[in-house]
Design an enzyme around this catalytic site. Structure first.
Site, PDB file in Angstrom:
ATOM      1  N   LYS A  53       3.779  -3.611 -61.235  1.00 16.78           N
ATOM      2  CA  LYS A  53       3.181  -4.896 -60.837  1.00 16.78           C
ATOM      3  C   LYS A  53       2.935  -5.769 -62.065  1.00 16.78           C
ATOM      4  O   LYS A  53       3.226  -6.961 -62.068  1.00 16.78           O
ATOM      5  CB  LYS A  53       1.871  -4.654 -60.070  1.00 16.78           C
ATOM      6  N   GLN A  97      -6.086  -1.148 -57.017  1.00 17.77           N
ATOM      7  CA  GLN A  97      -5.070  -0.228 -56.519  1.00 17.77           C
ATOM      8  C   GLN A  97      -5.709   0.865 -55.663  1.00 17.77           C
ATOM      9  O   GLN A  97      -6.714   1.469 -56.043  1.00 17.77           O
ATOM     10  CB  GLN A  97      -4.313   0.391 -57.715  1.00 17.77           C
ATOM     11  N   ASP A 120      -3.778  -9.211 -52.197  1.00 14.70           N
ATOM     12  CA  ASP A 120      -3.290  -8.079 -51.402  1.00 14.70           C
ATOM     13  C   ASP A 120      -3.398  -8.370 -49.899  1.00 14.70           C
ATOM     14  O   ASP A 120      -2.733  -7.733 -49.084  1.00 14.70           O
ATOM     15  CB  ASP A 120      -4.163  -6.845 -51.686  1.00 14.70           C
TER      16      ASP A 120
HETATM   17  N1  GUN Z   1      -1.488   1.403 -52.872  1.00 13.78           N
HETATM   18  C1  GUN Z   1      -0.255   1.502 -52.335  1.00 13.78           C
HETATM   19  N2  GUN Z   1       0.209   0.277 -52.009  1.00 13.78           N
HETATM   20  C2  GUN Z   1      -0.757  -0.594 -52.358  1.00 13.78           C
HETATM   21  C3  GUN Z   1      -0.856  -2.013 -52.284  1.00 13.78           C
HETATM   22  O1  GUN Z   1       0.038  -2.726 -51.819  1.00 13.78           O
HETATM   23  N3  GUN Z   1      -2.004  -2.557 -52.753  1.00 13.78           N
HETATM   24  C4  GUN Z   1      -3.009  -1.804 -53.251  1.00 13.78           C
HETATM   25  N4  GUN Z   1      -4.109  -2.424 -53.692  1.00 13.78           N
HETATM   26  N5  GUN Z   1      -2.960  -0.486 -53.337  1.00 13.78           N
HETATM   27  C5  GUN Z   1      -1.827   0.100 -52.900  1.00 13.78           C
END
Ligand code: GUN
Length: 288
Positions: A53, A97, A120
């Site tokens: 990311k 996350q 998100d």
């Molecule tokens: N864990 C797995 N996929 C995601 C996501 O898209 N966002 C977040 N914050 N955690 C994740």
């Protein structure tokens, strides 16, 4: 029939180039879009995701900060970090996350993120905005699926879409997005009695369960469009989706591969949301 592939890598490249170009324009107006990614603990998969990311942000010219904390960070400490990021004008998107360690209430942390920075789309206010058609951030994975349908010029009005899976992150928001585009939507899940009877009626199928071979060729109407959100490993340890790709591609008109399908779109839409958040912040500042 052999289905055409919807190439998530190619579409991502195109959309990320647009984000990069728009970021250059924003920077010229004195604002650099910024994303904060917060990771608590040492989950291996999460480490890879957050690295990807942050790298995607840098590649597109966005500012990004990665905050990594030890497993023993307290919930109060994490909430304090979120609050500080809420008040940080250089940050337009906050991503905590998941999963978080068991001693931290993930929902409480998500609700602490300002909805204006919830790139998100997991905040209850974002979910409510999607449900009512108000402006807000859409969760990245289903949003990416919508972009994939748009990329093939697919008209959802009057079509029957079947979503397999009802998670808050993919299945439920996916169904709402399809509904907003005037599809007739069915949500199937582990309690569905006859999944095949449902999928055979579908013009569009989104498989988002997290289990191999949930959708096989005998369950697909010829010409249907199939989007595969799954990320699983097969017996040889190779990445595969929820769909039996080799079988279904002989029946569907369009299909997304795994890897190289929906996966790259998730990070792409995170960039799109962060850019959008920064654009909103700038326009608020200009109108203040
Ligand atoms: N864990 C797995 N996929 C995601 C996501 O898209 N966002 C977040 N914050 N955690 C994740």
């Amino acid at each position: 029939m052999t289905a055409q592939l919807i190439d998530g890598n190619a579409l991502s490249k195109q959309l990320r180039a647009q984000v990069a170009a728009d970021t250059v324009k924003l920077k010229a107006q004195g604002l650099t879009p910024g994303l904060a990614v917060v990771l608590v603990g040492d989950n291996q998969a999460s480490q890879v995701y957050v690295r990807n990311k942050v790298k995607a942000c840098e590649d597109a010219g966005l500012h990004s900060v990665l905050e990594k904390y030890e497993l023993n960070m307290t919930e109060a400490e994490l909430l304090a970090r979120v609050e500080a990021l809420n008040n940080d004008d250089s940050i337009h998107g906050i991503l905590v996350q998941l999963p978080l360690p068991a001693h931290i209430d993930a929902q409480k942390v998500i609700e602490a993120i300002s909805p204006a920075k919830d790139v998100d789309g997991f905040h209850i206010a974002s979910a409510g905005a999607l449900m009512t058609g108000m402006p807000g951030f859409w969760p990245c994975t289903p949003y990416g699926c919508m972009k994939m349908l748009e990329s093939i010029g697919y008209q959802l009005k009057g079509k029957h879409a079947v979503v397999i899976g009802r998670s808050n992150i993919v299945g439920k928001p996916m169904a709402l997005m399809l509904l907003q585009q005037n599809a007739t939507v069915t949500i199937c899940h582990s309690g569905t009695k006859d999944l095949k009877a449902m999928t055979l009626q579908a013009d569009v199928i989104v498989a988002a369960v997290g289990k191999r071979n949930v959708l096989t060729a005998d369950m697909v109407k010829p010409g249907a469009v199939v989007l595969d959100v799954g990320m699983n490993r097969n017996d040889e340890g190779k990445l595969c989706g929820d769909v039996d790709f080799d079988g279904v591609k002989e029946v569907a008109s369009y299909i997304t591969p795994v890897p190289g399908g929906v996966g790259p779109m998730t990070i792409t839409m995170l960039l799109v949301n962060t850019l959008e958040s920064a654009q909103r912040a700038l326009s608020e500042k200009q109108h203040a």
